[in-house]
Design an enzyme around this catalytic site. Structure first.
Site, PDB file in Angstrom:
ATOM      1  N   TYR A 155       0.857  -1.184   0.000  1.00  0.00           N
ATOM      2  CA  TYR A 155       0.000   0.000   0.000  1.00  0.00           C
ATOM      3  C   TYR A 155       0.897   1.241   0.000  1.00  0.00           C
ATOM      4  O   TYR A 155       2.085   1.136   0.317  1.00  0.00           O
ATOM      5  CB  TYR A 155      -0.992   0.011   1.180  1.00  0.00           C
ATOM      6  CG  TYR A 155      -0.385  -0.241   2.540  1.00  0.00           C
ATOM      7  CD1 TYR A 155       0.073   0.794   3.325  1.00  0.00           C
ATOM      8  CD2 TYR A 155      -0.279  -1.548   3.046  1.00  0.00           C
ATOM      9  CE1 TYR A 155       0.624   0.556   4.582  1.00  0.00           C
ATOM     10  CE2 TYR A 155       0.271  -1.794   4.291  1.00  0.00           C
ATOM     11  CZ  TYR A 155       0.717  -0.736   5.064  1.00  0.00           C
ATOM     12  OH  TYR A 155       1.262  -0.974   6.296  1.00  0.00           O
ATOM     13  N   HIS A 207       5.970  -0.759   1.464  1.00  0.00           N
ATOM     14  CA  HIS A 207       5.817   0.284   0.452  1.00  0.00           C
ATOM     15  C   HIS A 207       6.881   0.050  -0.607  1.00  0.00           C
ATOM     16  O   HIS A 207       7.953  -0.466  -0.312  1.00  0.00           O
ATOM     17  CB  HIS A 207       6.040   1.666   1.052  1.00  0.00           C
ATOM     18  CG  HIS A 207       5.225   1.926   2.275  1.00  0.00           C
ATOM     19  ND1 HIS A 207       3.861   1.780   2.285  1.00  0.00           N
ATOM     20  CD2 HIS A 207       5.570   2.308   3.527  1.00  0.00           C
ATOM     21  CE1 HIS A 207       3.406   2.077   3.481  1.00  0.00           C
ATOM     22  NE2 HIS A 207       4.424   2.388   4.269  1.00  0.00           N
TER      23      HIS A 207
END
Ligand code: C5P
Length: 233
Positions: A155, A207
């Site tokens: 995400y 990430h």
């Protein structure tokens, strides 16, 4: 979820997003988005950051003691329970909810302080201006991930989400304090860790720091945002 949102509104949390305003009528709305990278150290960016109408900061990033490089103004601070920080009354707390419990935590943190733990201990009570709190729609995280990051990483980071938010709310966006070290570690400007001691995104995969960097570079090259790279980390 509807019940918690109703409860939040009944305590005084607005059901609209905090305004991004220009200080002068009719002029363009400027925004500085200040990431937490150690590349801010010795940058001297403080004055230019503070010259923007809006200054977005993230998580626990301090300003006191670092004003010369990071400025002192904050209009919006994005955070989630595990990264929460007491805010001055002039700054809006923008909750970035990654799980339903995060919204429950917000309701608790501005009232009873009942929730003290999510997957780890969290700040049970938070100081902030209740009348300017906002909750980012999780759909915006999905949109950032899918449309802008091509689903790279699990995400988007809070930082790149803030850049996207600023792009949608302001006319001019300048970005400071983004940039990992060569291990993919997100060294913070207020902590001087040994590079290998910060667990990098190349290890965690949460990430995709490289994809996020490439996105910022592309937007910079296209003249959509200005990225200030500071001193290299
Ligand atoms: O580490 P933290 O998540 O609090 O930092 C806020 C944001 O700043 C990150 O989500 C990331 O987008 C950005 N950052 C960065 N390089 C660093 C540290 C933070 O790009 N060295």
């Amino acid at each position: 979820m509807k019940d918690i949102l109703r409860e939040l509104h009944s305590i005084g949390v607005p059901n609209h997003f905090p305004e991004f305003k220009s200080r002068k009528n009719d002029s363009c709305v400027t925004c500085a988005v200040v990431g937490n990278s150690a590349n801010l150290i010795e940058s001297g960016y403080g004055k230019v950051i503070d010259s923007h109408d809006n200054v977005i900061r993230f998580n626990k990033a301090p300003t006191v003691g670092f004003q010369r490089d990071v400025g002192s103004k904050t209009t919006h601070r994005l955070c989630y329970p595990e990264s929460a920080y007491d805010l001055s009354m002039g700054a809006s707390l923008v909750l970035v909810p990654f799980k339903p419990l995060d919204v429950k935590w917000l309701a608790s943190a501005i009232t009873t302080g009942r929730i003290t733990k999510t997957y780890r201990s969290v700040k049970s009570l938070i100081k902030c201006n209740i009348s300017t709190i906002a909750i980012l729609n999780p759909e915006f995280l999905r949109y950032t991930h899918e449309v802008w990051l091509n689903k790279s990483g699990r995400y988007p980071s809070t930082g790149v989400t803030g850049v996207m938010m600023a792009l949608h709310m302001c006319d001019q966006v300048r970005v400071f304090g983004f940039g990992a070290d060569r291990f993919g570690g997100w060294q913070h400007y207020w902590e001087r860790l040994q590079p290998k001691m910060s667990l990098g995104f190349r290890v965690t995969g949460v990430h995709d720091g490289d994809a996020e960097r490439a996105l910022l570079n592309k937007l910079h090259q296209e003249g959509i945002i200005d990225v200030y790279n500071g001193a290299s980390t």
